[in-house]
Structures are given as structure tokens and as C-alpha cells.
Design an enzyme around this catalytic site. Structure first.
Site, PDB file in Angstrom:
ATOM      1  N   TYR A  36      12.168  32.446   5.125  1.00  0.00           N
ATOM      2  CA  TYR A  36      10.932  33.100   5.574  1.00  0.00           C
ATOM      3  C   TYR A  36      10.909  33.295   7.089  1.00  0.00           C
ATOM      4  O   TYR A  36      11.232  32.372   7.842  1.00  0.00           O
ATOM      5  CB  TYR A  36       9.724  32.245   5.186  1.00  0.00           C
TER       6      TYR A  36
ATOM      7  N   LYS B 277       0.851  -1.204   0.000  1.00  0.00           N
ATOM      8  CA  LYS B 277       0.000   0.000   0.000  1.00  0.00           C
ATOM      9  C   LYS B 277       0.879   1.244   0.000  1.00  0.00           C
ATOM     10  O   LYS B 277       2.090   1.150   0.273  1.00  0.00           O
ATOM     11  CB  LYS B 277      -0.903  -0.022   1.240  1.00  0.00           C
TER      12      LYS B 277
HETATM   13  C1  LIG Z   1      -0.028  -1.597   6.936  1.00  0.00           C
HETATM   14  C2  LIG Z   1      -0.558  -2.848   7.530  1.00  0.00           C
HETATM   15  C3  LIG Z   1       0.309  -3.896   7.899  1.00  0.00           C
HETATM   16  C4  LIG Z   1       1.805  -3.769   7.885  1.00  0.00           C
HETATM   17  O1  LIG Z   1       2.224  -3.097   9.045  1.00  0.00           O
HETATM   18  P1  LIG Z   1       3.792  -2.876   9.327  1.00  0.00           P
HETATM   19  O2  LIG Z   1       3.831  -2.340  10.712  1.00  0.00           O
HETATM   20  O3  LIG Z   1       4.267  -1.888   8.328  1.00  0.00           O
HETATM   21  O4  LIG Z   1       4.429  -4.206   9.173  1.00  0.00           O
HETATM   22  C5  LIG Z   1      -0.268  -5.087   8.307  1.00  0.00           C
HETATM   23  N1  LIG Z   1      -1.610  -5.229   8.381  1.00  0.00           N
HETATM   24  C6  LIG Z   1      -2.470  -4.238   8.058  1.00  0.00           C
HETATM   25  C7  LIG Z   1      -3.925  -4.472   8.151  1.00  0.00           C
HETATM   26  C8  LIG Z   1      -1.970  -3.017   7.635  1.00  0.00           C
HETATM   27  O5  LIG Z   1      -2.818  -2.029   7.334  1.00  0.00           O
END
Ligand SMILES: *Cc1c(COP(=O)(O)O)cnc(C)c1O
Length: 374
Positions: A267, A38
């Protein structure tokens, strides 16, 4: 036409594969690894990263929304692609057209999927998320019996997996993860389907610190990209092979100037020089993911040494103090994330300056700059 930018993210594919293989050796042959890709693979490029993991043996991939799953499938990716954030009812056909696996958390979407499956004279495999304490998506354990009886009224659905997610698996001293895992297991124990479906609960923290929670599959995110979910302390307590960060962020100096004491920089003049100061101007700002919260706080590497960010970070520019360095000139290479000579700046270190976590740093840098794989 592709025009080169000053700013360059490089992604080390062999580091990604090293991390996959290291995690695979930790979970063992019988446990599948679902690679969480993702957020464009936490900034590493979804298609490229998923391909690297596929080459290393991965066959399960997780994304947030359907459009990501469609893009991944369209790239030619094989294997299972799981959609974790549900869907808008009008998009339901995409699960069938692109062979995506929905992770369900409510009965309404099960009905929509079942109806579509029946229309197509097929069944669709789904996973169901149980909320055992994350208080995010999922069916509460006490509501699960009812959920299941309703689910059974939807003949187009095949229950292929059950999942849960831990809020504190990165805290290895906490007993909460195992308590929540127990709640998950007791939901399963009460159900006859329990043994037929795949179970998965562990994120990177679960993989590294709670092997009891590995079940049939684990969902690896941050660890695949070379970082420990608990940051620097996780890296320090590791006694085996280390995860390797896969991302580097470099740019170059575009102007150098020397000003006397008492001159305001950027700035708001939030930085006033105390002595004669040599300043390098860099073409990186918050638009490129360098958070404005790093103003007067962060560092970059030039000539293998640390140069402090002085004054406010602008949209596309920032200034660093190079007074203690010899002969910094236009075009000199600057490392924002990564190593130069004997020093390195990690995502954990930048996150600490920002009051954040490596996850956010990787997304900010990776998703706002030109990437190349090396
Ligand atoms: C993003 C996510 C993971 C992975 O988590 P990490 O801490 O990056 O390993 C696992 N399960 C779900 C449902 C997630 O949304």
C-alpha cells in the site's frame, strides 16, 4: 475443531520455570514471588504460565481485573490470586465465591467489600496500595492515616497487605526508587498494624536492581518471561545466570516473486525497489501483532539470515527482501521473534524498531496468535 495457522507462538515452559527459579534465588527463601500473569501472562497464556510457575513453587498470582481471576481459579489454580484494578460494585460477590484478594486503593470499595463480608458472616483479606510517587492507583501517604481510620469502621475487612509500585525501578542509577521506598516505610512505621501485614513493592526492576525493596513479597512480571525491564542494557550488565526469553514467533513463506528495479511494494508504494529484488510474502500483519510501525524498519529471519520488511505492513500480510538469500521457497520457515542458526531477534530489538518496550511486543504477538507450549 482446530485448524492450524501459518503463524505459531511457542512458549517454552522450562524457560518460564528457569526464570522463576533464578528470581527466587535472587530474592531468597523468605521472600515470596507474586507472578504477574495479567494480560494473559504478557502474551504467554495466563493459565499455562501460572501452572508452570506453580509447579516451580509459586503460590501468589496477580491479574488486572476480576474476570481474569475467575478464569484462573476456574482452571483449578490454587494459591492466592490478587486483583489489582479494583472492581465494579455489582461484581463484589466474586471475590468471595472465587477466593480472590482485592488490592484496594479507595475507601468506597472497602465499604462494598465489608458489607458483603458481613452479609456472609465472614471477613475478607485485602491489600492496600499506597501511591508513593507512581501517580497511578493508590492512597497518597499523607492521606493514609485518614484512610486507615475509615477502613477500621469496616469490620468485614482484614488488612492483610500493603503495597506500592515504583515508576523507575528499571533505572538502576536513579536514587528515586529508594526515596520512594523510604516514603513507603515511613507510612508503615507510623502504624501499629505494620508488622502484621505482608509488604510488597518490587517489580522486576526492584527485584533485580534494588534488593533493599524486596520486603515480604515481590511482584515479578517481565523478568519471569525472560526480559530485563531496562531491555538490552539490563541483559548486558548481568553477570550471573541470564533470564531466558520464553516466547518464539514463527511463520512461513506463502509466495516468492522477483521484480525489476523501480517497482513499488505494498500500500502507498512506500518502498520502491532499487535493483532487481526477490520478495517473500509472509502471512503476518498488524492483525497478528506485527505493528504497522515496523513497515520499512523491521527484520525477520529466513535461512538463519535477516530479511528486511519492505513496504507497508498490511492487516494480514507483509513483504520481506530475500534477494541476498539462496532459493527461498514457499513453506520456508520464518522467525519473527526467536533464533535461527546463529542469529536471533529479541523482543527488545523489535521494541527498539517500534519505539516501544519488550512488554508490548510480547503482548501483541502472544495475544494475537495461536500459542503452543513446548
Ligand atoms: C505489571 C505490574 C508489575 C510487574 O511489573 P514488571 O515490570 O513487568 O516486573 C508489578 N506490580 C504491578 C502493580 C504491576 O501492575
Amino acid at each position: 475443531m482446530s485448524v492450524a495457522s501459518y503463524n505459531q507462538i511457542s512458549i517454552n515452559n522450562s524457560a518460564l520455570q528457569h526464570n522463576y527459579c533464578l528470581l527466587k534465588s535472587r530474592v531468597g527463601e523468605d521472600v515470596r514471588i507474586l507472578a504477574m500473569v495479567k494480560a494473559d501472562a504478557y502474551g504467554h497464556g495466563m493459565i499455562e504460565a501460572a501452572s508452570a510457575f506453580y509447579e516451580a513453587g509459586c503460590r501468589d498470582f496477580g491479574v488486572a481485573e476480576i474476570d481474569e481471576g475467575v478464569r484462573l481459579r476456574n482452571s483449578g489454580m490454587q494459591g492466592n490470586i490478587y486483583i489489582f484494578l479494583g472492581f465494579i460494585a455489582s461484581e463484589v460477590s466474586l471475590f468471595f465465591d472465587y477466593e480472590l484478594v482485592p488490592v484496594l486503593y479507595d475507601i468506597a470499595s472497602a465499604k462494598v467489600l465489608s458489607d458483603e463480608a458481613i452479609k456472609r458472616d465472614t471477613r475478607i483479606s485485602v491489600h492496600v496500595k499506597i501511591d508513593c510517587g507512581m501517580t497511578r492507583l493508590g492512597v497518597f501517604p499523607e492521606a493514609f492515616d485518614d484512610f486507615l481510620s475509615e477502613l477500621k469502621e469496616n469490620p468485614g475487612i482484614k488488612l492483610a497487605g500493603l503495597a506500592s509500585h515504583f515508576p523507575k525501578a528499571d533505572e538502576w542509577e536513579s536514587s528515586q526508587t529508594l526515596e520512594q521506598f523510604k516514603a513507603f516505610e515511613s507510612v508503615l512505621a507510623s502504624q501499629e498494624f505494620g508488622f502484621q501485614s505482608i509488604k510488597h513493592t518490587a517489580n522486576s526492576g526492584g527485584i533485580l536492581y534494588f534488593p533493599q525493596t524486596h520486603c515480604d513479597m515481590v511482584r515479578a512480571g517481565i523478568a519471569l518471561y525472560g526480559y530485563y525491564p531496562d531491555g538490552v542494557s539490563g541483559r548486558e550488565i548481568e553477570r550471573g545466570d541470564l533470564l531466558q526469553p520464553a516466547m518464539e514467533f514463527t511463520t512461513q513463506v506463502i509466495q516468492v516473486k522477483t521484480v525489476p528495479a523501480g517497482v513499488g511494494v505494498s500500500y502507498g508504494h512506500t518502498y520502491i525497489t532499487e535493483t532487481e529484488t526477490t520478495i517473500a510474502v509472509l502471512p503476518v500483519g498488524y492483525e497478528d501483532g506485527l505493528s504497522r510501525s515496523l513497515s520499512n524498519r523491521g527484520y525477520v529471519l529466513i535461512h538463519g539470515k535477516r530479511a528486511k520488511i519492505i513496504g507497508r505492513i498490511c492487516m494480514n500480510l507483509c513483504m520481506v527482501d530475500v534477494s541476498r538469500m539462496d532459493n527461498v521457497k514457499i513453506g520456508d520457515r520464518v522467525t519473527i521473534l526467536g533464533t535461527q542458526k546463529d542469529d536471533g531477534i529479541s523482543g527488545d530489538e523489535i521494541a527498539a524498531w517500534m519505539g516501544s518496550i519488550s512488554y508490548e511486543v510480547l503482548c501483541l504477538f502472544g495475544n494475537n496468535n495461536e500459542r503452543k507450549c513446548i
